[in-house]
Design a protein around this motif. Sequence first.
Motif, PDB file in Angstrom:
ATOM      1  N   PRO A 189     -49.669-100.947 -45.019  1.00  0.00           N
ATOM      2  CA  PRO A 189     -50.341 -99.665 -44.721  1.00  0.00           C
ATOM      3  C   PRO A 189     -51.614 -99.891 -43.904  1.00  0.00           C
ATOM      4  CG  PRO A 189     -49.936 -99.930 -47.095  1.00  0.00           C
ATOM      5  CD  PRO A 189     -49.637-101.235 -46.454  1.00  0.00           C
ATOM      6  N   ASN A 190     -51.892 -98.980 -42.980  1.00  0.00           N
ATOM      7  CA  ASN A 190     -53.154 -99.035 -42.239  1.00  0.00           C
ATOM      8  C   ASN A 190     -54.007 -97.827 -42.635  1.00  0.00           C
ATOM      9  OD1 ASN A 190     -52.041 -96.858 -40.862  1.00  0.00           O
ATOM     10  ND2 ASN A 190     -51.567 -98.021 -39.020  1.00  0.00           N
ATOM     11  N   THR A 191     -55.116 -97.625 -41.953  1.00  0.00           N
ATOM     12  CA  THR A 191     -56.034 -96.535 -42.308  1.00  0.00           C
ATOM     13  C   THR A 191     -55.357 -95.176 -42.192  1.00  0.00           C
ATOM     14  OG1 THR A 191     -57.922 -97.850 -41.568  1.00  0.00           O
ATOM     15  CG2 THR A 191     -58.263 -95.490 -41.747  1.00  0.00           C
ATOM     16  N   VAL A 192     -54.537 -94.985 -41.150  1.00  0.00           N
ATOM     17  CA  VAL A 192     -53.846 -93.699 -40.957  1.00  0.00           C
ATOM     18  C   VAL A 192     -52.856 -93.450 -42.099  1.00  0.00           C
ATOM     19  CG1 VAL A 192     -52.414 -92.329 -39.390  1.00  0.00           C
ATOM     20  CG2 VAL A 192     -54.104 -93.909 -38.447  1.00  0.00           C
ATOM     21  N   THR A 193     -52.186 -94.518 -42.556  1.00  0.00           N
ATOM     22  CA  THR A 193     -51.245 -94.386 -43.676  1.00  0.00           C
ATOM     23  C   THR A 193     -51.965 -93.860 -44.910  1.00  0.00           C
ATOM     24  OG1 THR A 193     -50.212 -96.433 -42.840  1.00  0.00           O
ATOM     25  CG2 THR A 193     -49.405 -95.574 -44.931  1.00  0.00           C
ATOM     26  N   PHE A 194     -53.076 -94.521 -45.253  1.00  0.00           N
ATOM     27  CA  PHE A 194     -53.834 -94.110 -46.440  1.00  0.00           C
ATOM     28  C   PHE A 194     -54.380 -92.694 -46.288  1.00  0.00           C
ATOM     29  CE2 PHE A 194     -54.110 -98.727 -47.457  1.00  0.00           C
ATOM     30  CZ  PHE A 194     -53.683 -98.656 -48.770  1.00  0.00           C
ATOM     31  N   ASN A 195     -54.874 -92.365 -45.105  1.00  0.00           N
ATOM     32  CA  ASN A 195     -55.396 -91.009 -44.884  1.00  0.00           C
ATOM     33  C   ASN A 195     -54.313 -89.954 -45.091  1.00  0.00           C
ATOM     34  OD1 ASN A 195     -57.944 -91.961 -44.334  1.00  0.00           O
ATOM     35  ND2 ASN A 195     -57.789 -91.760 -42.122  1.00  0.00           N
ATOM     36  N   SER A 196     -53.091 -90.258 -44.623  1.00  0.00           N
ATOM     37  CA  SER A 196     -51.969 -89.320 -44.795  1.00  0.00           C
ATOM     38  C   SER A 196     -51.610 -89.173 -46.273  1.00  0.00           C
ATOM     39  CB  SER A 196     -50.751 -89.808 -44.005  1.00  0.00           C
ATOM     40  OG  SER A 196     -51.054 -89.907 -42.631  1.00  0.00           O
ATOM     41  N   LEU A 197     -51.598 -90.277 -47.015  1.00  0.00           N
ATOM     42  CA  LEU A 197     -51.273 -90.236 -48.446  1.00  0.00           C
ATOM     43  C   LEU A 197     -52.344 -89.484 -49.239  1.00  0.00           C
ATOM     44  CD1 LEU A 197     -50.045 -93.909 -48.772  1.00  0.00           C
ATOM     45  CD2 LEU A 197     -48.654 -91.906 -49.340  1.00  0.00           C
ATOM     46  N   ILE A 198     -53.609 -89.727 -48.908  1.00  0.00           N
ATOM     47  CA  ILE A 198     -54.705 -89.025 -49.589  1.00  0.00           C
ATOM     48  C   ILE A 198     -54.637 -87.532 -49.277  1.00  0.00           C
ATOM     49  CG2 ILE A 198     -57.235 -88.766 -49.674  1.00  0.00           C
ATOM     50  CD1 ILE A 198     -57.362 -91.862 -49.191  1.00  0.00           C
ATOM     51  N   ASP A 199     -54.328 -87.189 -48.016  1.00  0.00           N
ATOM     52  CA  ASP A 199     -54.188 -85.789 -47.617  1.00  0.00           C
ATOM     53  C   ASP A 199     -53.047 -85.127 -48.383  1.00  0.00           C
ATOM     54  OD1 ASP A 199     -54.609 -83.434 -46.104  1.00  0.00           O
ATOM     55  OD2 ASP A 199     -53.092 -84.030 -44.655  1.00  0.00           O
ATOM     56  N   CYS A 200     -51.941 -85.842 -48.522  1.00  0.00           N
ATOM     57  CA  CYS A 200     -50.789 -85.302 -49.266  1.00  0.00           C
ATOM     58  C   CYS A 200     -51.174 -85.041 -50.727  1.00  0.00           C
ATOM     59  CB  CYS A 200     -49.625 -86.289 -49.192  1.00  0.00           C
ATOM     60  SG  CYS A 200     -48.062 -85.627 -49.814  1.00  0.00           S
ATOM     61  N   SER A 201     -51.916 -85.961 -51.329  1.00  0.00           N
ATOM     62  CA  SER A 201     -52.361 -85.812 -52.722  1.00  0.00           C
ATOM     63  C   SER A 201     -53.270 -84.599 -52.880  1.00  0.00           C
ATOM     64  CB  SER A 201     -53.115 -87.073 -53.170  1.00  0.00           C
ATOM     65  OG  SER A 201     -52.323 -88.220 -53.002  1.00  0.00           O
ATOM     66  N   VAL A 202     -54.197 -84.428 -51.933  1.00  0.00           N
ATOM     67  CA  VAL A 202     -55.133 -83.291 -51.986  1.00  0.00           C
ATOM     68  C   VAL A 202     -54.374 -81.976 -51.812  1.00  0.00           C
ATOM     69  CG1 VAL A 202     -57.022 -82.165 -50.725  1.00  0.00           C
ATOM     70  CG2 VAL A 202     -57.170 -84.603 -51.274  1.00  0.00           C
ATOM     71  N   ARG A 203     -53.428 -81.937 -50.874  1.00  0.00           N
ATOM     72  CA  ARG A 203     -52.637 -80.710 -50.661  1.00  0.00           C
ATOM     73  C   ARG A 203     -51.848 -80.334 -51.911  1.00  0.00           C
ATOM     74  NH1 ARG A 203     -50.178 -80.111 -44.642  1.00  0.00           N
ATOM     75  NH2 ARG A 203     -51.862 -81.051 -43.449  1.00  0.00           N
TER      76      ARG A 203
END
Length: 476
Positions: free
Chosen positions: A299-313
């Motif tokens: 995973p890179n930074t964009v991967t983690f950002n997408s996963l965190i965004d999914c969790s928040v949504r």
Amino acid sequence: MTLNSNFTPDEILFNVMIDTCIKCKWFDEALWLFGYMKGTDSKVKPDEITFNTLIKGYSMNRDKENAFKVFEEMKSFNLKPNDVTYNSLIDACVWCSDMDKAWSLFSEMQDNDIVPDNFTFSTLIKGIKSTKNPKKDQRDLEKAFSLLEQIKSSKNANPDEILYNCLIDACIWLKDFHRAVSVFNEMAMSQIKPSSVTYGILIKAYGYANQLDNAFNAFLQMKENKLVPNDITYGCLIDACIKNGNLHRALKVYHDMKKDKIPVNTIIYTTLIKGYTRDYKLEEALTLYEEMKNSASKPNTVTFNSLIDCSVRCNQIRTAERLFNDMKDTHDTKPDLITYSTLIKGFCRDKNIEAAFKILNEMKNSGIEPDEVLFNSLLDGCFKSNELDLAFKVQTMMQDSGIQPSNVTYSILIKIYGKSRNLNKALSMIQEMKDWKIKPGLIVYTCLIQTCIKSNEIDIALQKFKEMKYDGITGD
């Protein structure tokens, strides 16, 4: 470094050594050799190859300033720059997003009767995307098409696949998808065989143009032409599916890819996670994340950002926290402004303002400054959590940071002042916006009218409604 006095090297040896040093990124050693050649006691002197090697080295290192210093020194040695010199300098300008200078060098090159080649044209066309200024980029694209006509009529150059690929990519960058397809068709008519790279760019164009069926047709055409799709081609097709909101087709391509034993790279995993995020499918996104961790693609930074965004949504703030900690513990990834903004938005949604401010302080301690979007999330979180005093503190922080508020910011502030029963302050926001030269929009007037009505000031509400219509804003 010393040289044996019994051995007399020539220019060829020096140039080879300088070239080797630059390829190994040993610039100090290369400059020592260059300095030795320029010395009064040296029997060898730098020639065009010496200077071109240094200029090219600085260009590859994205060091435009030193590349031009060597260029000026080359002229002081009465050595005539050639196509290699200008190509390297143009390349340096493109890397540094200085397209005005790049085009100026192109003109100078022609004035000196130096014939541009395909590398010159491709580099200039590639540079269209570098300025991130749509109006200027559009003008440069017109220049690029003029270049294409110039090349086609030239006896010294012929358009090649790389040049056409750069031109198609530039069209996509400027969302001129029809033109991108036209260039591809012209390329095919010119008997230049498209490669898998070309098809990947074309698939990307159809994805941006919301023509998913055409993207799949291009993929099939590529296979019919006996070209084997690689991970990049598959990635373009999956990206096209996600951009068009078709996660189902994206997953089918993904499974076909695995069936064909094509390795799945980080970008493809991340694109699919973005697709799951869009469809609020956190469990599936996390399953893909676990698969990714056990693969060669990390995973890179964009991967983690997408996963965190999914969790928040999906209102799973604890999962977002866990992923945030995973990110900090993972080698080569660190939180950026998007990471912190998403996490703060999540805590604000969860009405945990204390945790949101804790993340804000951590972000600032890491050297990242908040932007307008982040401050808006904090203001909205304070409003919904009824933490009005903290909201005013956020407003002060925003002012101290010199960040210009937007219509969104003022709409939230008006709601906050309305909630604190300070109608005069809410009304003053319109004047403050005008002082900032920000035109109040529908959202601001709606919030202001609502605040007036809640304060039983119907006359003022009607007055603001009239002002809104006078400003040319139609009510919803």
